[in-house]
Scaffold this motif. Structure first.
Motif, PDB file in Angstrom:
ATOM      1  N   ASP A 209      10.726 -20.876  -0.506  1.00 55.97           N
ATOM      2  CA  ASP A 209      10.909 -20.512  -1.911  1.00 55.97           C
ATOM      3  C   ASP A 209       9.567 -20.449  -2.632  1.00 55.97           C
ATOM      4  OD1 ASP A 209      12.267 -19.894  -4.279  1.00 55.97           O
ATOM      5  OD2 ASP A 209      12.535 -22.002  -4.815  1.00 55.97           O
ATOM      6  N   ALA A 210       8.678 -21.377  -2.326  1.00 57.26           N
ATOM      7  CA  ALA A 210       7.352 -21.379  -2.955  1.00 57.26           C
ATOM      8  C   ALA A 210       6.604 -20.085  -2.672  1.00 57.26           C
ATOM      9  CB  ALA A 210       6.544 -22.578  -2.469  1.00 57.26           C
ATOM     10  N   PHE A 211       6.601 -19.651  -1.416  1.00 56.41           N
ATOM     11  CA  PHE A 211       5.915 -18.406  -1.075  1.00 56.41           C
ATOM     12  C   PHE A 211       6.595 -17.203  -1.734  1.00 56.41           C
ATOM     13  CE2 PHE A 211       4.137 -20.949   2.438  1.00 56.41           C
ATOM     14  CZ  PHE A 211       2.804 -20.569   2.335  1.00 56.41           C
ATOM     15  N   LEU A 212       7.922 -17.231  -1.821  1.00 63.09           N
ATOM     16  CA  LEU A 212       8.644 -16.141  -2.470  1.00 63.09           C
ATOM     17  C   LEU A 212       8.249 -16.041  -3.943  1.00 63.09           C
ATOM     18  CD1 LEU A 212      10.839 -13.960  -2.117  1.00 63.09           C
ATOM     19  CD2 LEU A 212      12.525 -15.696  -2.789  1.00 63.09           C
ATOM     20  N   ARG A 213       8.142 -17.191  -4.606  1.00 60.29           N
ATOM     21  CA  ARG A 213       7.793 -17.202  -6.026  1.00 60.29           C
ATOM     22  C   ARG A 213       6.359 -16.732  -6.270  1.00 60.29           C
ATOM     23  NH1 ARG A 213      10.870 -22.107  -9.136  1.00 60.29           N
ATOM     24  NH2 ARG A 213      12.684 -22.311  -7.776  1.00 60.29           N
ATOM     25  N   LEU A 214       5.497 -16.901  -5.287  1.00 62.08           N
ATOM     26  CA  LEU A 214       4.115 -16.442  -5.452  1.00 62.08           C
ATOM     27  C   LEU A 214       4.010 -14.919  -5.521  1.00 62.08           C
ATOM     28  CD1 LEU A 214       1.928 -18.814  -3.243  1.00 62.08           C
ATOM     29  CD2 LEU A 214       1.804 -18.494  -5.720  1.00 62.08           C
ATOM     30  N   ASN A 215       5.063 -14.224  -5.142  1.00 64.71           N
ATOM     31  CA  ASN A 215       5.035 -12.773  -5.269  1.00 64.71           C
ATOM     32  C   ASN A 215       5.052 -12.342  -6.729  1.00 64.71           C
ATOM     33  OD1 ASN A 215       5.021 -12.248  -2.480  1.00 64.71           O
ATOM     34  ND2 ASN A 215       7.243 -12.481  -2.364  1.00 64.71           N
ATOM     35  N   ASP A 216       5.538 -13.225  -7.623  1.00 68.28           N
ATOM     36  CA  ASP A 216       5.655 -12.881  -9.039  1.00 68.28           C
ATOM     37  C   ASP A 216       4.879 -13.816  -9.954  1.00 68.28           C
ATOM     38  OD1 ASP A 216       7.603 -10.747  -8.605  1.00 68.28           O
ATOM     39  OD2 ASP A 216       9.011 -12.353  -8.107  1.00 68.28           O
ATOM     40  N   ASN A 217       4.152 -14.774  -9.386  1.00 67.95           N
ATOM     41  CA  ASN A 217       3.425 -15.763 -10.177  1.00 67.95           C
ATOM     42  C   ASN A 217       2.037 -15.984  -9.596  1.00 67.95           C
ATOM     43  OD1 ASN A 217       5.645 -17.083 -12.099  1.00 67.95           O
ATOM     44  ND2 ASN A 217       6.591 -16.797 -10.092  1.00 67.95           N
ATOM     45  N   ASP A 218       1.114 -16.406 -10.454  1.00 65.13           N
ATOM     46  CA  ASP A 218      -0.229 -16.736  -9.988  1.00 65.13           C
ATOM     47  C   ASP A 218      -0.278 -18.116  -9.360  1.00 65.13           C
ATOM     48  OD1 ASP A 218      -1.419 -14.345 -11.159  1.00 65.13           O
ATOM     49  OD2 ASP A 218      -1.148 -15.330 -13.092  1.00 65.13           O
TER      50      ASP A 218
ATOM     51  N   TYR B 190      -5.946 -14.042   3.472  1.00 67.28           N
ATOM     52  CA  TYR B 190      -4.569 -14.271   3.028  1.00 67.28           C
ATOM     53  C   TYR B 190      -4.420 -13.992   1.535  1.00 67.28           C
ATOM     54  CZ  TYR B 190      -4.184 -16.598   7.527  1.00 67.28           C
ATOM     55  OH  TYR B 190      -4.199 -16.863   8.864  1.00 67.28           O
ATOM     56  N   ARG B 191      -3.199 -13.639   1.122  1.00 66.09           N
ATOM     57  CA  ARG B 191      -2.927 -13.340  -0.280  1.00 66.09           C
ATOM     58  C   ARG B 191      -2.297 -14.531  -0.985  1.00 66.09           C
ATOM     59  NH1 ARG B 191       1.563 -11.126  -3.138  1.00 66.09           N
ATOM     60  NH2 ARG B 191       0.935  -9.942  -4.995  1.00 66.09           N
ATOM     61  N   ASN B 192      -1.338 -15.167  -0.335  1.00 70.19           N
ATOM     62  CA  ASN B 192      -0.625 -16.315  -0.904  1.00 70.19           C
ATOM     63  C   ASN B 192      -0.884 -17.555  -0.048  1.00 70.19           C
ATOM     64  OD1 ASN B 192       0.623 -14.569  -2.787  1.00 70.19           O
ATOM     65  ND2 ASN B 192       2.293 -14.133  -1.353  1.00 70.19           N
ATOM     66  N   VAL B 193      -1.360 -18.617  -0.670  1.00 69.32           N
ATOM     67  CA  VAL B 193      -1.657 -19.852   0.068  1.00 69.32           C
ATOM     68  C   VAL B 193      -1.058 -21.037  -0.664  1.00 69.32           C
ATOM     69  CG1 VAL B 193      -3.466 -21.348   0.983  1.00 69.32           C
ATOM     70  CG2 VAL B 193      -3.814 -18.870   0.965  1.00 69.32           C
ATOM     71  N   CYS B 194      -0.368 -21.898   0.069  1.00 67.51           N
ATOM     72  CA  CYS B 194       0.188 -23.140  -0.473  1.00 67.51           C
ATOM     73  C   CYS B 194      -0.437 -24.325   0.248  1.00 67.51           C
ATOM     74  CB  CYS B 194       1.705 -23.198  -0.290  1.00 67.51           C
ATOM     75  SG  CYS B 194       2.648 -22.023  -1.281  1.00 67.51           S
ATOM     76  N   VAL B 195      -0.591 -25.424  -0.471  1.00 70.27           N
ATOM     77  CA  VAL B 195      -1.060 -26.658   0.134  1.00 70.27           C
ATOM     78  C   VAL B 195      -0.027 -27.752  -0.101  1.00 70.27           C
ATOM     79  CG1 VAL B 195      -2.356 -27.420  -1.920  1.00 70.27           C
ATOM     80  CG2 VAL B 195      -2.995 -28.283   0.343  1.00 70.27           C
ATOM     81  N   ILE B 196       0.181 -28.569   0.916  1.00 67.37           N
ATOM     82  CA  ILE B 196       1.036 -29.738   0.806  1.00 67.37           C
ATOM     83  C   ILE B 196       0.322 -30.921   1.442  1.00 67.37           C
ATOM     84  CG2 ILE B 196       3.203 -28.441   0.821  1.00 67.37           C
ATOM     85  CD1 ILE B 196       3.515 -29.261   3.800  1.00 67.37           C
TER      86      ILE B 196
END
Length: 211
Positions: free
Chosen positions: A118-127, A98-104
């Motif tokens: 929104d979090a995943f969308l923002r990961l396209n432009d942020n580390d 995977y390229r973008n991973v979020c944890v909750i």
């Protein structure tokens, strides 16, 4: 969201006397269990519709025939401190490509599907994308690639977690974005009023341990 996105959920087995102990200190073990079960149901409701892959990491033991049967992969957290458990989960999931991973976690009644998208969308432009919790921690952490240093020497379960994480991100040169702040449920006072009304019969029932 696409096939390169994945969501990690940290949960506990809902067991009386072992969840939401700070809620139990005020409202009793039965109420604490009911609050946690409500939080789990809310977390499921806002995640099951996401188009990304989802991984549930249990704190103690993997549970069968629960909320997370359909559409979720089940794994076990490492038995170390929280920082290393988080890093290990990220490492395992990133290792699947995977390229973008979020944890909750499963403590945020203000979490919505829109916030997660929104979090995943923002990961396209942020580390790094962080959802700040009002108690000084965070309810969401999103990353592009695992960075162990982000989890080292953090005073977990304190009001300094967010500040320390942001300091580390700056030191590491990570481009970071913040989501709107939300409240976690740690004590009975954190439980939404509407939920308290629904739980009134539990907190006042004989043997609930309410004070």
């Amino acid at each position: 969201m696409n096939a390169t996105d994945a969501l990690i959920l940290f949960v506990r087995r809902p067991e009386r006397g072992k969840v939401k102990t700070r809620v139990a200190a005020t409202a009793g073990d039965d109420a604490a269990l009911a609050v946690y079960e409500r939080l789990l149901a809310h977390t499921h409701a806002v995640t099951h519709g996401l188009s990304c892959d989802k991984y549930v990491f249990y704190a103690d033991a993997i549970v069968r025939d629960d909320l997370w049967e359909e559409g979720y992969h089940k794994l076990l957290q490492d038995r170390t401190d929280l920082g290393m458990r988080l890093y290990s989960a990220f490492r395992q999931v990133f290792g699947k490509g995977y390229r973008n991973v979020c944890v909750i976690g499963s403590d945020c009644p203000g979490l919505t599907q829109a916030l997660l998208e929104d979090a995943f969308l923002r990961l396209n432009d942020n580390d790094l994308v962080i959802g700040p919790a009002t108690d000084g921690g965070y309810y969401l952490l999103g990353m592009r690639g695992g960075t162990q240093e982000l989890f080292d020497d953090v005073a977990w379960s304190t009001s300094g977690v967010l500040r320390q994480t942001l300091d580390k991100a700056r030191t590491l040169g990570l481009v970071t974005d913040l989501l709107p702040a939300c409240s976690d449920v740690d004590t009975w006072d954190d439980v939404p009023e509407a939920w308290r009304a629904e739980l009134a019969s539990v907190t006042s029932s004989p043997g609930s341990g309410s004070r």
